[in-house]
Design a protein around this motif. Structure first.
Motif, mmCIF file in Angstrom:
data_model
loop_
_atom_site.group_PDB
_atom_site.id
_atom_site.type_symbol
_atom_site.label_atom_id
_atom_site.label_comp_id
_atom_site.label_asym_id
_atom_site.label_seq_id
_atom_site.Cartn_x
_atom_site.Cartn_y
_atom_site.Cartn_z
ATOM 1 N N GLN A 5 0.782 -1.397 -0.512
ATOM 2 C CA GLN A 5 0.208 -2.605 0.068
ATOM 3 C C GLN A 5 0.712 -2.824 1.489
ATOM 4 O O GLN A 5 -0.050 -3.209 2.380
ATOM 5 C CB GLN A 5 0.561 -3.820 -0.793
ATOM 6 N N TYR A 8 -0.913 -0.333 3.808
ATOM 7 C CA TYR A 8 -2.299 -0.734 4.061
ATOM 8 C C TYR A 8 -2.348 -1.909 5.040
ATOM 9 O O TYR A 8 -3.203 -1.969 5.927
ATOM 10 C CB TYR A 8 -2.986 -1.134 2.745
ATOM 11 N N PHE A 9 -1.417 -2.839 4.853
ATOM 12 C CA PHE A 9 -1.351 -4.012 5.725
ATOM 13 C C PHE A 9 -1.128 -3.609 7.183
ATOM 14 O O PHE A 9 -1.799 -4.107 8.092
ATOM 15 C CB PHE A 9 -0.225 -4.933 5.244
ATOM 16 N N ILE A 36 -5.241 -5.847 0.050
ATOM 17 C CA ILE A 36 -4.866 -6.844 1.054
ATOM 18 C C ILE A 36 -4.967 -8.253 0.472
ATOM 19 O O ILE A 36 -4.101 -9.110 0.705
ATOM 20 C CB ILE A 36 -5.751 -6.723 2.302
ATOM 21 N N GLU A 40 -1.950 -11.016 0.127
ATOM 22 C CA GLU A 40 -2.014 -12.383 0.646
ATOM 23 C C GLU A 40 -1.728 -13.398 -0.465
ATOM 24 O O GLU A 40 -1.075 -14.421 -0.231
ATOM 25 C CB GLU A 40 -3.385 -12.639 1.271
#
Length: 307
Positions: A5, A8-9, A36, A40
């Motif tokens: 994650q 990817y962020f 994503i 969040e």
């Protein structure tokens, strides 16, 4: 919170586009978007602003990114430390350079003695081929390689200027108009200036350049200019570098009148193999190296003016 994650962020933050980030990370766009969104939710606030197909970090996202980058960097250093303690030798960092970067590379090795560096030289087609065939990790280029599987990060840009002997009549001018170059003999650094592209660009200004020399080494280029045999267009940062090192051979530079071409410096790599820890060190070094040249040259210029 998963490591994927976070990666990817950072990719979405870098590209500002879900499709490009997904392509770079070799994951489907729906999976990337889902990852994503879950990130969040876990953080508790939105990290991006989404407008008309563009996605940009908001203030919370920018704050979070700085910590994520630190965490990923610490993790990579930890992996490297464990490898070192167990006698696992790091793979060499293999790069290709389009330009004569010998001074930059020497300083990089001096500051990073633990990195094994293997370097090659090549023009844009050969560098592109090496990247596509994954024969090298990175390429330091002044042009973006055309391959669809290749990524390019622009790190620095500056204007082209004209190197000229102090004995040349045009050195009396603060700036040189292209019309004044008509009939003048030129030398180009073929690693940074494509002959055909240069002639085509100058043709738009009604000029037909006379290129007597196409060389690939700065020392030779400077020697020709210092001997008053030609004038040469060169990225300003290269002149500043040589001036700071006392290797400018007494030549001076003059800006173009009426607009100068722009030189871009960046690194390219295959999307399947983004920069490793040594590659990121090299990328960061290149960017800071050029910025330091600007600062040191400005200080030198100020000191000269004050005296």
């Amino acid at each position: 919170m998963e490591l994927s994650q976070l990666r990817y962020f950072t990719a979405v933050a870098q590209f500002g586009n879900m499709s490009k980030a997904a392509e770079a990370m070799f994951v489907s766009q729906p999976n990337l978007s889902t990852s994503i969104s879950r990130l969040e939710e876990e953080v508790g606030v939105p990290l991006f602003e989404r407008r008309r197909g563009k996605i940009t970090l908001n203030q919370s996202g920018a704050c979070f990114l700085s910590y994520v980058e630190q965490a990923l960097s610490s993790l990579e250093k930890g992996v490297q430390e464990v490898r070192n303690r167990n006698g696992v030798q790091s793979d060499a960092l293999t790069i290709a350079c389009m330009t004569d970067c010998s001074i930059l590379l020497q300083q990089f090795l001096a500051e990073n003695p633990d990195i094994i560096l293997k370097q090659q030289r090549g023009d844009l087609p050969s560098v592109t081929q090496m990247l596509e065939q994954q024969e090298i990790n990175l390429a330091l280029t002044v042009l973006e390689p055309p391959g669809e599987d290749l990524a390019f990060e622009r790190l620095y840009e500056c204007e082209f200027v004209l190197l000229i002997s102090p004995e040349h009549p045009l050195s009396a001018y603060e700036k040189i108009d292209r019309r004044q170059l008509q009939g003048e003999h030129l030398a180009i650094d073929g690693s940074q200036v494509n002959r055909f592209t240069f002639c085509t660009a100058e043709g738009k200004f009604g000029q037909t350049p006379i290129i007597d020399y196409d060389v690939r080494h700065l020392d030779l280029l400077l020697s020709l200019v210092a001997a008053n045999r030609c004038i040469s267009p060169l990225p300003l940062v290269n002149y500043k570098e040589l001036r700071l090192l006392g290797k400018d051979q007494g030549v001076v530079y003059r800006p173009y009148e009426g607009g100068s071409p722009t030189a871009y410096f960046g690194i390219a790599y295959h999307k399947r193999h983004p920069p490793t820890a040594p590659g990121k060190q090299f990328r960061d070094f290149v960017q800071s190296y050029f910025q330091n040249i600007d600062r040191k040259y400005e200080a030198l210029f100020q000191e000269t003016t004050d005296n």
